[in-house]
Design an enzyme around this catalytic site. Structure first.
Site, PDB file in Angstrom:
ATOM      1  N   ASP A   1     -28.133 -69.484  39.703  1.00  0.00           N
ATOM      2  CA  ASP A   1     -27.324 -69.119  38.516  1.00  0.00           C
ATOM      3  C   ASP A   1     -25.897 -68.496  39.533  1.00  0.00           C
ATOM      4  OD1 ASP A   1     -29.201 -66.156  38.435  1.00  0.00           O
ATOM      5  OD2 ASP A   1     -26.985 -66.169  38.948  1.00  0.00           O
TER       6      ASP A   1
ATOM      7  N   HIS B   1     -30.805 -71.393  47.899  1.00  0.00           N
ATOM      8  CA  HIS B   1     -31.594 -72.534  47.100  1.00  0.00           C
ATOM      9  C   HIS B   1     -30.724 -73.570  46.258  1.00  0.00           C
ATOM     10  CE1 HIS B   1     -35.426 -69.737  47.356  1.00  0.00           C
ATOM     11  NE2 HIS B   1     -35.176 -70.415  48.246  1.00  0.00           N
TER      12      HIS B   1
ATOM     13  N   CYS C   1     -24.137 -91.196  47.650  1.00  0.00           N
ATOM     14  CA  CYS C   1     -22.911 -90.588  48.708  1.00  0.00           C
ATOM     15  C   CYS C   1     -22.939 -89.351  49.184  1.00  0.00           C
ATOM     16  CB  CYS C   1     -21.839 -91.042  48.275  1.00  0.00           C
ATOM     17  SG  CYS C   1     -21.086 -90.174  46.656  1.00  0.00           S
TER      18      CYS C   1
ATOM     19  N   CYS D   1     -21.800 -91.184  39.553  1.00  0.00           N
ATOM     20  CA  CYS D   1     -21.128 -90.366  40.535  1.00  0.00           C
ATOM     21  C   CYS D   1     -19.518 -90.525  40.232  1.00  0.00           C
ATOM     22  CB  CYS D   1     -21.772 -90.914  41.912  1.00  0.00           C
ATOM     23  SG  CYS D   1     -20.900 -89.913  43.105  1.00  0.00           S
TER      24      CYS D   1
ATOM     25  N   ARG E   1     -32.261 -75.320  31.674  1.00  0.00           N
ATOM     26  CA  ARG E   1     -31.681 -74.211  32.534  1.00  0.00           C
ATOM     27  C   ARG E   1     -30.390 -73.877  32.708  1.00  0.00           C
ATOM     28  NH1 ARG E   1     -34.898 -73.916  38.079  1.00  0.00           N
ATOM     29  NH2 ARG E   1     -34.113 -71.509  38.069  1.00  0.00           N
TER      30      ARG E   1
ATOM     31  N   CYS F   1     -18.564 -92.207  43.900  1.00  0.00           N
ATOM     32  CA  CYS F   1     -19.028 -93.512  44.369  1.00  0.00           C
ATOM     33  C   CYS F   1     -19.225 -94.387  43.077  1.00  0.00           C
ATOM     34  CB  CYS F   1     -20.200 -93.549  45.405  1.00  0.00           C
ATOM     35  SG  CYS F   1     -21.771 -93.095  44.522  1.00  0.00           S
TER      36      CYS F   1
HETATM   37  N1  APR Z   1     -35.350 -55.519  37.597  1.00  0.00           N
HETATM   38  C1  APR Z   1     -35.833 -55.797  38.931  1.00  0.00           C
HETATM   39  N2  APR Z   1     -36.746 -56.536  39.439  1.00  0.00           N
HETATM   40  C2  APR Z   1     -37.233 -57.174  38.448  1.00  0.00           C
HETATM   41  C3  APR Z   1     -36.908 -57.334  37.108  1.00  0.00           C
HETATM   42  C4  APR Z   1     -35.805 -56.476  36.615  1.00  0.00           C
HETATM   43  N3  APR Z   1     -35.514 -56.309  35.343  1.00  0.00           N
HETATM   44  N4  APR Z   1     -37.600 -58.163  36.431  1.00  0.00           N
HETATM   45  C5  APR Z   1     -38.508 -58.580  37.334  1.00  0.00           C
HETATM   46  N5  APR Z   1     -38.195 -58.118  38.636  1.00  0.00           N
HETATM   47  C6  APR Z   1     -38.980 -58.514  39.630  1.00  0.00           C
HETATM   48  C7  APR Z   1     -40.393 -58.750  39.585  1.00  0.00           C
HETATM   49  O1  APR Z   1     -41.034 -57.580  39.787  1.00  0.00           O
HETATM   50  C8  APR Z   1     -40.564 -59.736  40.711  1.00  0.00           C
HETATM   51  O2  APR Z   1     -40.785 -58.974  42.176  1.00  0.00           O
HETATM   52  O3  APR Z   1     -38.222 -60.009  40.128  1.00  0.00           O
HETATM   53  C9  APR Z   1     -39.285 -60.624  40.938  1.00  0.00           C
HETATM   54  C10 APR Z   1     -39.154 -61.816  40.412  1.00  0.00           C
HETATM   55  O4  APR Z   1     -40.007 -62.619  41.421  1.00  0.00           O
HETATM   56  P1  APR Z   1     -40.196 -64.365  41.147  1.00  0.00           P
HETATM   57  O5  APR Z   1     -40.104 -64.628  39.670  1.00  0.00           O
HETATM   58  O6  APR Z   1     -41.047 -64.665  42.287  1.00  0.00           O
HETATM   59  O7  APR Z   1     -38.710 -64.827  41.499  1.00  0.00           O
HETATM   60  P2  APR Z   1     -38.011 -64.816  43.123  1.00  0.00           P
HETATM   61  O8  APR Z   1     -38.594 -63.882  43.995  1.00  0.00           O
HETATM   62  O9  APR Z   1     -36.613 -64.879  42.969  1.00  0.00           O
HETATM   63  O10 APR Z   1     -38.547 -66.062  43.741  1.00  0.00           O
HETATM   64  C11 APR Z   1     -38.080 -66.913  44.955  1.00  0.00           C
HETATM   65  O11 APR Z   1     -39.195 -69.024  44.082  1.00  0.00           O
HETATM   66  O12 APR Z   1     -39.738 -70.809  42.760  1.00  0.00           O
HETATM   67  C12 APR Z   1     -38.817 -70.144  43.892  1.00  0.00           C
HETATM   68  O13 APR Z   1     -36.868 -71.040  43.993  1.00  0.00           O
HETATM   69  C13 APR Z   1     -37.414 -70.266  43.270  1.00  0.00           C
HETATM   70  O14 APR Z   1     -35.652 -68.806  44.281  1.00  0.00           O
HETATM   71  C14 APR Z   1     -37.157 -68.760  43.663  1.00  0.00           C
HETATM   72  C15 APR Z   1     -38.143 -68.249  44.495  1.00  0.00           C
END
Ligand code: APR
Length: 237
Positions: A93, A108, A119, A135, A55, A138
């Site tokens: 990111d 997150h 540490c 690390c 990732r 430490c």
């Molecule tokens: N433009 C706008 N929205 C988009 C696009 C796009 N090109 N592509 C996808 N989406 C929307 C989808 O419709 C969906 O509602 O982005 C959302 C992505 O949802 P998730 O995959 O659940 O991601 P997220 O909401 O960030 O997840 C929350 O879950 O697993 C944990 O830590 C992880 O931060 C993450 C958290």
């Protein structure tokens, strides 16, 4: 005018970073319970490192898109008008920063940082991690982990986030499914405080019914237009 923007994986989707719950998303291809929990890291550290190394490489190979750039423009535009943007992201990111956003709250954590479990030292980290990584503070090996929040761990900066949300004149969620708390609860908190709410997403999210207004479409098209409209209507106060 104080604007609180929450972003999720959807804002980085058009940069080429996958989302989690869309068809083909990360949690459809990998089991988060085996890769994104403290227990998984204790049991299979190398497997967890391999997943996050992949990732991290993906983030290094992508660039911010027009939606990230629009939020950097919103931050500067609000500041120039005596207002403020509180940008809270669930994303790990660094695309908001690379697009020019100066204040980003990563609830997150950050994939491009590593933290020592011995540490507690956290450092910027763009390279691979392994159980042999020492690390830099430490010297201990085997304890360096991605500085991200795993399932079962407490998200970061929750006090600052709550204060900013309660002081907001507008709450906007961009590119998030509304599937994971506490972020998924922000819209209800805003509604409870009488703060206007707006969802910008590819499609209605799990919490769509709680938003008073919505703009649907790909983020690279929907977000720049939304920011232009917001800055046009807000002349400054
Ligand atoms: N433009 C706008 N929205 C988009 C696009 C796009 N090109 N592509 C996808 N989406 C929307 C989808 O419709 C969906 O509602 O982005 C959302 C992505 O949802 P998730 O995959 O659940 O991601 P997220 O909401 O960030 O997840 C929350 O879950 O697993 C944990 O830590 C992880 O931060 C993450 C958290």
């Amino acid at each position: 005018m104080n604007v609180f923007v929450l972003t999720g994986a959807g804002i980085s989707a058009e940069s080429g970073l996958g989302t989690f719950r869309d068809p083909g998303g990360l949690w459809h291809r990998f089991d988060p319970m085996r890769l994104a929990t403290p227990e998984a890291f204790a049991d299979e550290p190398e497997e967890v490192h391999a997943f996050y190394n992949l990732r991290r490489q993906g983030v290094r190979e992508t660039v911010p898109n027009a939606a990230h750039a629009a939020l950097a423009r919103l931050e500067a535009g609000l500041q120039a008008r005596g207002g403020r943007l509180f940008l809270c992201t669930q994303n790990v990111d660094d695309l908001h920063e690379r697009a020019g956003s100066r204040a980003v709250t990563h609830m997150h954590g950050e994939l491009l940082r590593a933290r020592c479990t011995a540490c507690g030292e956290s450092r910027p980290w763009a390279d691979d991690l392994s159980v042999d990584t020492a690390c830099p503070a430490c010297g201990r090996r085997g304890g360096m982990r991605p500085d991200v929040v795993w399932f079962g761990e407490v998200p970061l900066h929750l006090d600052a986030i709550a204060r900013a949300l309660d002081a907001a004149d507008l709450f906007v969620a961009i590119g998030t499914s509304g599937a994971v708390f506490p972020a998924a609860g922000f819209v209800a908190r805003a509604r409870g405080a009488g703060i206007p709410t707006h969802e910008v997403n590819l499609a209605p999210s799990d919490t769509a019914g709680l938003f008073e207004a919505a703009t649907y479409g790909p983020a690279t098209r929907a977000v720049p237009g939304f920011v232009d409209d917001l800055l046009t209507t807000f002349s400054g106060s």
